[in-house]
Every structure is written in structure tokens, then in C-alpha cells.
Design an enzyme around this catalytic site. Structure first.
Site, PDB file in Angstrom:
ATOM      1  N   HIS A  47     -10.020  20.451  46.180  1.00 46.46           N
ATOM      2  CA  HIS A  47     -10.187  21.724  46.881  1.00 46.46           C
ATOM      3  C   HIS A  47      -9.923  22.914  45.969  1.00 46.46           C
ATOM      4  O   HIS A  47     -10.639  23.905  46.012  1.00 46.46           O
ATOM      5  CB  HIS A  47      -9.238  21.797  48.076  1.00 46.46           C
TER       6      HIS A  47
ATOM      7  N   ASP B 142     -25.503   8.983  43.686  1.00 48.76           N
ATOM      8  CA  ASP B 142     -25.303   7.636  44.219  1.00 48.76           C
ATOM      9  C   ASP B 142     -26.062   6.586  43.413  1.00 48.76           C
ATOM     10  O   ASP B 142     -25.571   5.481  43.217  1.00 48.76           O
ATOM     11  CB  ASP B 142     -25.720   7.580  45.688  1.00 48.76           C
TER      12      ASP B 142
ATOM     13  N   CYS C 213     -32.262  15.381  43.225  1.00 42.80           N
ATOM     14  CA  CYS C 213     -31.327  16.339  43.825  1.00 42.80           C
ATOM     15  C   CYS C 213     -29.872  16.002  43.514  1.00 42.80           C
ATOM     16  O   CYS C 213     -28.958  16.610  44.061  1.00 42.80           O
ATOM     17  CB  CYS C 213     -31.546  16.452  45.337  1.00 42.80           C
TER      18      CYS C 213
HETATM   19  C1  PEP Z   1     -26.904  12.044  45.490  1.00 39.25           C
HETATM   20  O1  PEP Z   1     -26.423  10.975  45.846  1.00 39.25           O
HETATM   21  O2  PEP Z   1     -27.316  12.264  44.321  1.00 39.25           O
HETATM   22  C2  PEP Z   1     -27.003  13.164  46.430  1.00 39.25           C
HETATM   23  C3  PEP Z   1     -27.631  14.279  46.118  1.00 39.25           C
HETATM   24  O3  PEP Z   1     -26.409  13.024  47.640  1.00 39.25           O
HETATM   25  P1  PEP Z   1     -24.813  13.192  47.876  1.00 39.25           P
HETATM   26  O4  PEP Z   1     -24.218  13.743  46.605  1.00 39.25           O
HETATM   27  O5  PEP Z   1     -24.683  14.109  49.031  1.00 39.25           O
HETATM   28  O6  PEP Z   1     -24.396  11.784  48.145  1.00 39.25           O
HETATM   29 MG    MG Z   2     -26.102  10.521  47.930  1.00 38.85          MG
END
Ligand code: PEP
Ligand code: MG
Length: 589
Positions: free
Chosen positions: A196, A463, A510
Site C-alpha cells: 500500500h 499471469d 495488457c
Molecule cells: C495479467 O495477468 O497480465 C493481467 C493484466 O491481469 P491481472 O494483473 O489483473 O491478473
Molecule cells: Mg491476470
């Protein structure tokens, strides 16, 4: 007394910027805890004291939350929801009351002991989220105690110039309560890039370092230090040569950032004319403003679960519709991709916090949770569909897809929702584009089978890296093994892009990998067409894109796919970026 010898400490830089100044240590200044027995007749009075302190604590937290929401947006203000929950937790408070009654002792002592018992239990949990709650309990307890004991210490009393604040840890409510004009930077013993304090420091634009173990013992109030929030360096009693050098670094970085600001309205296009969609990741509707201010062309990932986390439960269809429609309207005519609920893993609602899973990241998360609770999922799908009436480029994206079958199941529910909206006479875009996140190796490997069912892929590298390499993305002990440039990851990205292209659909990224300017040419060379990143990284990434040739990026990707290890790939990426956009290395490393 401050010493005079130059000493250097290494931590983790979590919020960029270089500052030099005098230290102010926020530690050891709390009042000693009073401890005394109370006669049985005085128990009710003790309870009333606690009630009054709780009312004042609630008022302060609401006030801080309001200020943070106005200044920094909804995501940051959400931190205080968990603090308010502690103040209202009936089980916790009952235990405090029982302690006073049974042990006949003062409220300060009873509260501290009960809170510490709770915090200790939570601290031993495997789950990161629950461990963070231990910090919340201690933070709120300190605030209640201060209110019981007549106000807190004014750390800045008698100090007339801004300071570099050094502490064991800075709870978020203390961080928000600090007067920003009196702080130059922050250094803490605890914390990680996602703690945080780090999040708040970034949002407040304060250079910060975390993980400086034992630093409070090594420093004194008034020590002169230089803090580099990019490299994670803290230097005490710097020589004048070093001060001069850091001043130069700070001036250079400020000059580069100023130049990058001029790119806001420029396109993200390579030297040889290859255009890239550069979009932003957001957590709350309020974040759209920051994204647009940094030059984002659309929202490539709206992490909708934050609506649920901020609300601590499922917001109803109307509330969700309003949030999605607000984003759709604000970003129009640019696109927005709303990712459906990705709860589970480390993102849990209060009501689910005690639902134990041995391996939550491999458990009932995201699309699995939604397909298991179709009624809950359909509320969200209907809300998103209705919002699509406000922006023809509003898209839906399913997270954590592991097979084509899951896409079919989700799409069946989506079609049911369309029928329901038709029946209710509510408007929506029937041609709404549906895409999936590719963040599980099985999805990347079967991208060919998934592609005919969707209109786009967005690779979630955060991920995908953790699942491909079997490395927990939040565990600092194995952080050295978390390699986005690992050949296995690159091959999965390439395979996904190619499978998509054969079926005529585009692929974006992303995950955080897309925000690393060193890796941008590699991703583009692999054929990625859209990059969606946190707003703050957009100017840097755009600058790199505008300095490379697409053909050179393709060459880099071809070579990278033949290299034996992630370190070799990273080195090639660094060489290319240092040649074409050397200034960016000053900001990134
Ligand atoms: C990812 O896994 O790269 C992603 C963009 O989703 P999150 O970070 O929300 O798991
Ligand atoms: Mg993810």
C-alpha cells in the site's frame, strides 16, 4: 548525532525520482501505552470512551478517504474500506468488550492485546491479502489509541523545511494524512512494489524506496541523504561530488519527462510507419482522466473486480451499468475493453476471505468463479451490454480462459443476457466484440481453437509468466526466476499472435511486460498490435515506439526466439533500446 561518513544502502525503488534532503524518522515517538486496573463500576464508562474513540476514528477515516478519492482517484481511496471494516467489525469489538469486562483493565491495554492477537493470526496466513489485513488492524488500532489518548504526535512540529521521511513501515492512513508539501521522499524498511505504501507514494508522485531492512537503526533525524526511487539507492552523508552527480541525474530525468509530455497528442507509430494501439489499464472510472492526460488511445483493460472490491460485494446491475457507461462515454470515440470479474487468487471480497483454498491462484478464480455462479455473472454481463449502447467500441473480455469450451459457456450466458435485454426493451450493441485474456499456457497452446470464437486476444503476461514458469508473481523469494523474456514465454506469445492472425483477429498485451520500455520492441516484433499499460508508463513506451523501425523489431524478435535464455534476450533488448532511445534507459533503470 548525524555521522559524517558516506554510507550507501540498497532497497527496492518503487516510485521514481531523485531527491536529496534531511531525514525525519517516524518511529518510536508513540506515547507509552497506559495500563491500569479499573473497578467493575467503571466498566461502562470505559466502554463509552471506546465508543467515542471509534466515532472519531470513523470520522477521520471517512475524511481521509474523501481527500484521497478527490486527489488520487477511487483505487487508492479503496484502501480505507478495509480500515473502516475493522472499526465496524462486531466480532473484533465484542472480544475487546469481553476483555475489559472479564479482566477489569483499561481499554487501551485491552484493545492493543486483542488487536495484536488478531494481527498475529492473520500474519501467519499463506494468503498475501490476509497478511495485508494484519497491517490494517495494527494501523487502525494505532489510530483508535491515539484518539483515546488525546490526539497523535505532530511529527513535523518545529520542522520548517520538507524532509525525507524514513520509517519501519508507513500505514496507508498515516501516509495519506501526511502533509505532502512537507515530504520530499519516502524510505521504509518493509514493503514491496505492490504494498500500500508504494502504491500511495506513486500516486502522490513521491520518490520512494522500500525493503531497506534495519535503516531506522542506521539513520538519525537530520541526516543528509540522497534517495533514488528508480535504482533503490539511499546514500547517507553523500560527498559533494555524489550530490552533484545526483543533481545532474535528477535534472536529466526531469528534462526527459518534460520532452515526453510533448508527445501526448502524437501517434504511437514506428519510424517506418507501423501503428500500435497504445491504451491504458484502469481500475476505476475516475482513472480515465489520468489515462487521457497521458495520451492513452482507449482503455485496453478495465479491471472491473475493483468495483466489487471497493463495494465489498457484488454491486447491483444499475450501479455497474453506471460505472461502465461513465467510462464508455468519457473515452468515446476510443475503445474500452471491460474485463469481466477476475476475483479470486489474491483478490478476495470480505465475505470470501475465510474461504480457504490451498492454491488460490490455481483455484476458483475469474471465469471459473463466474461460470460457477451464472446469476452473479449475468448481472455483470447485462450491465456491460447496456453500457455498450453508449460506445460502439465497448468490448467484453473474459479473464483466465483455459479452453475453448469455457468461451462457449460464457458466450451462451452472454446471448441469454441479450435475449433478456431485448425482452425488457433495453438498448445494447448486438455486434459487441468479445475477446479473451491469454494468460494460461493451455489457452496460448490452443489459441487456434479459441480464435474462431472471439474477436481479439489480450495477453496477460503477469499471469502467463507465473503459470508458464511456475513462479508466484507476488513472492519476492523467487522473483529472480520471474522472467518475462524466458524463451517459453516468448514462444507462447508468438504462437498466440500467429494463431490469431491466421483467423483474422488482433492480439494485444495488457500485462506489465508491455509497460517495460526495454521489452516494447520485442513485443511489437512478435506481432503484438496493441499495448495496454498503466497511464504513467504511456509517454515512455510511446517514445520507444517512435524511435524504432518495425523491421528492426521483427529482426530482434526472430533472434530472441533462437536464444537459449531470458537473460540473453533481455541483453539484446537493452542493446537495441540503448541505441535508438538511450534517454529512456535513464528513466527505466
Ligand atoms: C495479467 O495477468 O497480465 C493481467 C493484466 O491481469 P491481472 O494483473 O489483473 O491478473
Ligand atoms: Mg491476470
Amino acid at each position: 548525532m548525524p555521522g559524517t561518513r558516506e554510507l550507501a544502502f540498497k532497497g527496492i525503488g518503487v516510485s521514481p525520482g531523485v531527491v536529496s534532503g534531511l531525514v525525519l524518522i517516524l518511529q518510536g515517538g508513540e506515547e507509552p501505552l497506559p495500563e491500569y486496573a479499573i473497578p467493575a463500576d467503571d466498566v461502562p464508562r470505559e466502554m463509552i470512551r471506546l465508543e467515542a474513540a471509534l466515532i472519531e476514528t470513523r470520522r477521520q477515516l471517512n475524511d481521509i478517504q474523501q481527500r484521497v478519492r478527490t486527489a488520487l482517484g477511487g483505487e487508492n481511496a479503496g484502501i480505507f474500506d478495509s480500515h473502516l471494516q475493522v472499526v465496524d467489525d462486531p466480532v473484533f469489538l465484542d472480544e475487546v468488550y469481553r476483555d475489559i469486562r472479564e479482566k477489569n483493565r483499561n481499554i487501551e491495554k485491552a484493545l492493543t492485546e486483542v488487536a495484536e492477537r488478531y494481527a498475529q493470526t492473520l500474519q501467519q496466513m499463506e494468503d498475501d491479502y490476509l497478511r495485508e489485513r494484519a497491517t490494517d488492524i495494527r494501523d487502525v488500532t494505532r489510530r483508535i489509541l491515539r484518539n483515546l489518548m488525546g490526539g497523535g504526535k505532530d511529527w513535523f512540529a518545529g520542522i520548517d523545511s520538507p524532509r525525507i521521511v524514513v520509517a519501519h513501515d508507513i500505514p496507508p492512513s498515516d501516509m495519506a494524512a501526511l502533509d505532502q508539501h512537507k515530504i520530499l521522499g519516502v524510505a521504509t524498511e518493509l514493503g514491496s512494489p505492490t504494498s500500500h505504501a508504494a502504491i500511495m507514494a506513486r500516486a502522490m508522485n513521491l520518490p520512494a524506496i522500500v525493503g531497506l531492512h534495519g535503516i531506522c537503526q542506521q539513520l538519525h533525524d537530520g541526516d543528509r541523504v540522497i534517495l533514488d526511487g528508480v535504482r533503490g539507492d539511499l546514500v547517507v552523508n553523500p560527498t559533494s561530488d555524489l550530490e552533484t552527480e545526483y543533481r545532474r541525474v535528477a535534472r536529466t530525468r526531469a528534462r526527459i519527462r518534460k520532452r515526453l509530455e510533448t508527445l501526448i497528442n502524437e501517434p504511437a507509430v514506428t519510424l517506418d510507419g507501423h501503428a500500435i494501439e497504445l491504451a491504458a489499464n484502469i481500475e476505476m472510472p475516475a482513472d480515465v482522466k489520468a489515462a487521457q492526460a497521458r495520451g492513452a488511445r482507449g482503455i485496453g483493460l478495465f479491471r472491473s473486480e475493483y468495483l466489487y472490491l471497493a463495494h465489498d460485494g457484488a454491486p447491483d446491475e444499475e450501479m455497474q451499468y453506471n460505472a461502465y457507461a461513465e467510462v464508455a462515454r468519457k473515452i468515446h470515440p476510443d475503445p474500452v475493453i471491460i474485463r469481466t470479474l477476475d476475483l479470486g487468487g489474491d483478490k478476495l471480497l470480505a465475505t470470501d476471505r475465510w474461504t480457504e483454498e490451498a492454491n488460490p491462484f490455481l483455484g476458483w478464480r475469474a471465469i471459473r468463479l463466474c461460470l460457477g455462479q451464472p446469476l452473479l455473472f449475468k448481472v455483470q454481463l447485462r450491465a456491460i451490454l447496456r453500457a455498450s449502447a453508449h460506445n460502439p467500441q465497448l468490448r467484453i473480455m473474459y479473464p483466465m480462459i483455459s479452453s475453448a469450451d469455457e468461451v462457449d459457456q460464457a458466450n451462451t450466458l452472454l446471448r441469454d443476457c441479450m435475449d433478456e435485454l431485448d425482452e425488457a426493451g433495453k438498448a445494447f450493441n448486438r455486434e459487441i466484440e468479445v475477446g479473451v485474456m491469454i494468460e494460461i499456457p493451455s489457452a496460448a497452446l490452443t489459441a487456434e481453437l479459441i480464435a474462431p470464437k472471439v474477436r481479439f486476444f489480450s495477453i496477460g503476461t503477469n499471469d502467463l509468466v507465473q503459470y508458464t514458469l511456475a513462479v508466484d508473481r507476488g513472492n519476492e523469494r523467487v522473483a529472480h526466476l520471474y522472467e518475462p523474456t524466458h524463451p517459453a514465454v516468448l514462444h507462447l506469445i508468438q504462437q498466440t499472435v500467429q494463431a490469431g492472425r491466421r483467423q483474422g483477429i488482433w492480439t494485444g498485451v495488457c500485462g506489465e511486460m508491455a509497460a517495460n520500455p526495454l521489452l516494447v520492441p520485442l513485443l511489437i516484433g512478435l506481432g503484438v498490435e496493441e499495448l495496454s499499460i498503466s497511464p504513467g508508463a504511456i509517454p515512455m513506451v510511446k517514445d520507444v515506439i517512435r524511435h524504432i523501425d518495425f523491421t528492426k523489431a521483427q529482426e530482434l524478435a526472430r533472434t530472441a526466439l533462437t536464444l537459449p535464455g531470458g537473460a540473453d534476450v533481455l541483453e539484446r533488448c537493452r542493446t537495441l533500446v540503448s541505441r535508438v532511445a538511450p534517454e529512456i534507459l535513464e528513466l527505466a533503470e
